[in-house]
Design an enzyme around this catalytic site. Structure first.
Site, short mmCIF file in Angstrom:
data_model
loop_
_atom_site.label_atom_id
_atom_site.label_comp_id
_atom_site.label_asym_id
_atom_site.label_seq_id
_atom_site.Cartn_x
_atom_site.Cartn_y
_atom_site.Cartn_z
N ARG A 79 34.01 18.19 -30.27
CA ARG A 79 33.96 19.60 -29.83
C ARG A 79 33.43 19.71 -28.41
O ARG A 79 33.88 20.56 -27.62
CB ARG A 79 33.10 20.41 -30.80
N LYS A 131 32.95 27.21 -37.05
CA LYS A 131 31.86 26.24 -36.88
C LYS A 131 31.56 26.00 -35.40
O LYS A 131 32.46 25.94 -34.58
CB LYS A 131 32.30 24.94 -37.55
N SER A 156 27.81 21.98 -39.54
CA SER A 156 28.71 21.69 -40.66
C SER A 156 28.23 22.35 -41.95
O SER A 156 27.03 22.56 -42.16
CB SER A 156 28.80 20.18 -40.88
#
Ligand code: MG
Length: 457
Positions: A79, A131, A156
Site C-alpha cells: 500500500r 482498509k 487488517s
C-alpha cells in the site's frame, strides 16, 4: 476602481466557467484494491469456482493485464508503494516485521507526498474507503496524508484479536463475528467497535457511491481498499453460502458486486468515459489459510513470497470510450499508477522525489508497448528477485509463511516467464548473459536507494 470592479464582475463568470470546463476534462481516478486476492480468483483470470460477472465485464470493456504486479509481497509495503509510487523501502515502510501492527510506533512518514496529496494539490476531491494499514499515529493517518474523507478500518481485520480467541479462528470458515476488536472509523472518529464485518463491503460501497454523487462535478480521486478477501472471512447474508468456493468465494463475489455498484454509479452520473478505474490486489493469496486462502492459479506460491503467486495479481484498467477493450501482456505494476494519475490530472510530480513507476498512458490509450524496465521483488528490505523482459532471476527464495528460512541462490535461479510461468525450470546455466543484465539492473537500482528511518520494526 469602479471600472476595474465592473470588468472583474464581467470576467469572473467567464473565468470560473473556463476553470470548470478545464476541470471537467480532467479525469476522475478510482483505484479499487482487494486484499489478498489471488491471480486465479476471478472469472476473467480463469477461476472455475468464483463468479465475478462485474469484474469480468469490466475486463471485457477495459484492458486486462496478464502481467500486473503489486508493489510488495504483503500488505503495508504494498500500500505504501501504491500511494507513494515508490518501492516501500524508500519510505521506510518495508522491514523485518513485514507489516504494521496495532502496537507499531511507525507509519507512512508525513514528508511522503501521497497520490492523494498530489491530486488534492491539483484540485481533486479525495476519499479513502476501506482498509488503511499505513499507520495510526498523527501524520500517517488518511486525513494527514491527503484524504479529505475516510471511512474504514485502520488496519487488517484480523488484528486486535480478542484475548480468548481460539487458535485457528482467523482462518476458520465460520469465524466468530465478535472475535476482533478492530474499529470502524469515519473521518478519524470511531463509529463502531468492533466493526460489524459482515456489513463492511456493503457499507464501503455505499460510501463510494455517495462520494461519487456528491463530487460528480469532479475531478475526484477515490482509493477504495476493500477489507476482503483477507481473513477472517465474512460476507453479508445476500452472499453467504452462495459460491462454490466457500466463504472465501462468497466474500469475493460480494466484492465483485461492489465493483459493479461503483461502475454503475459512474455510468448513472455520466462519468464513466471520464473516469479511470483500476482494479487490483495488494498481494497474492494467503495460502496457509487453506480453504480461506484463495488461489494464485498457475503461479507458484502466494502472499508473502516473491515467487510469482505472491506478487502477480489481477490488474484491470477501465475507461469506456478511452481505453479500448483488450488484453495486454505488457508488464506493469501499481507503482505505475502514481505517475499515470499525475499525468492525467496535469499535476506536478513531487520535487526531489525518485518515482519508480512509468506513465502508462501510451499503453492504456494507444496500446503502445512500454519501455523495457526491471521490476524488483522485495521481501522486506531485500531484493529477492528481479524481472527484466520475460526473464526473472531469484537471488533468494522463501515460501510466503511458515516455511524454512530464505534460501540464497548463487548463481541466481533464472526462469523464462513466457515459456515457464510456473517457475519450474531453472535455466540459469544456459543464460549467463541474461543474468549479467539483470545483475546490472539491480546494481543500478541499489545505487538510487537512500537510507531512511525504519517504520515497521
Ligand atoms: Mg494483503
Amino acid at each position: 476602481m469602479k471600472h476595474i470592479l465592473t470588468l472583474f464582475a464581467a470576467l469572473f463568470p467567464l473565468l470560473a466557467a473556463g476553470l470548470h470546463a478545464a476541470d471537467a476534462k480532467r479525469p476522475n481516478i478510482v483505484i479499487i484494491y482487494a486484499d489478498d486476492l489471488g491471480y486465479g480468483d476471478l472469472g476473467c483470470y480463469g477461476s472455475p469456482v468464483i463468479r465475478t460477472p462485474h469484474l469480468d465485464k469490466m475486463a471485457a470493456e477495459g484492458l486486462r493485464f496478464t502481467d500486473f504486479y503489486s508493489g510488495a509481497e504483503v500488505c503495508t509495503p504494498s500500500r505504501a508503494a501504491l500511494l507513494t509510487g515508490r518501492y516501500a523501502l524508500r519510505s521506510g515502510m518495508a522491514g523485518a516485521r513485514r507489516v504494521l501492527f496495532p502496537n507499531s510506533k511507525g507509519g507512512l512518514p508525513p514528508a511522503e507526498v501521497t497520490l492523494a496529496e498530489a491530486l488534492k494539490g491539483a484540485g481533486y476531491a479525495t476519499a479513502h474507503i476501506g482498509k488503511w494499514h499505513l499507520g495510526i499515529h498523527e501524520g500517517s493517518r488518511p486525513l494527514d496524508q491527503g484524504f479529505e474523507e475516510t471511512f474504514g478500518l485502520p488496519y487488517s481485520n484480523d488484528m486486535d484479536a480478542r484475548a480468548d480467541l481460539p487458535k485457528g479462528a482467523t482462518g476458520s470458515p465460520t469465524p466468530p463475528e465478535d472475535g476482533w476488536n478492530v474499529a470502524l472509523q469515519h473521518n478519524g472518529k470511531v463509529i463502531e467497535q468492533p466493526a460489524v464485518q459482515t456489513t463492511l463491503t456493503r457499507r464501503y460501497t455505499e460510501q463510494a457511491v455517495k462520494f461519487i454523487r456528491a463530487k460528480k462535478g469532479g475531478p475526484f480521486f477515490i482509493y477504495f481498499a476493500h477489507t476482503f478477501p483477507h481473513v477472517p472471512m465474512f460476507a453479508s447474508p445476500a452472499f453467504k453460502g452462495k459460491s462454490r468456493a466457500g466463504i472465501y468465494g462468497d466474500s469475493v463475489e460480494e466484492l465483485d458486486w461492489s465493483v459493479g455498484e461503483v461502475l454503475a454509479a459512474l455510468r448513472a452520473e455520466q462519468l464513466a468515459e471520464n473516469t479511470l478505474v483500476v482494479f487490483s490486489s495488494d498481494n497474492g493469496p494467503w495460502l496457509i489459510m487453506g480453504n480461506q486462502g484463495g488461489s494464485a492459479g498457475l503461479l507458484k506460491d502466494g502472499k508473502g513470497s516473491t515467487w510469482e503467486g505472491g506478487m502477480r495479481v489481477p490488474g484491470i484498467a477501465w475507461m469506456p470510450g478511452k481505453i479500448a477493450p483488450g488484453v495486454t501482456t505488457q508488464m506493469a505494476s501499481v507503482l505505475d499508477l502514481y505517475p499515470t494519475a499525475l499525468a492525467l490530472a496535469g499535476a506536478a510530480a513531487p520535487k526531489d522525489t525518485l518515482l519508480d513507476g512509468t506513465d502508462l498512458r501510451p499503453l492504456l490509450f494507444e496500446r503502445k508497448p512500454l519501455p523495457e524496465r526491471p521490476f524488483f521483488y522485495y521481501r522486506g528490505e531485500q531484493i529477492f528477485a528481479c524481472r527484466l523482459g520475460e526473464w526473472k532471476a531469484h537471488f533468494q527464495s522463501q515460501t510466503g509463511y511458515g516455511g524454512p528460512k530464505a534460501e540464497p541462490h548463487d548463481p541466481p535461479l533464472l526462469f523464462h516467464l513466457g515459456l515457464d510461468p510456473s517457475e519450474k525450470r531453472n535455466v540459469a546455466a544456459a543464460h549467463a548473459d541474461v543474468l549479467a543484465r539483470i545483475q546490472a539492473a539491480v546494481e543500478a537500482h541499489r545505487a538510487t536507494v537512500k537510507a531512511v528511518p525504519q517504520q515497521l520494526n
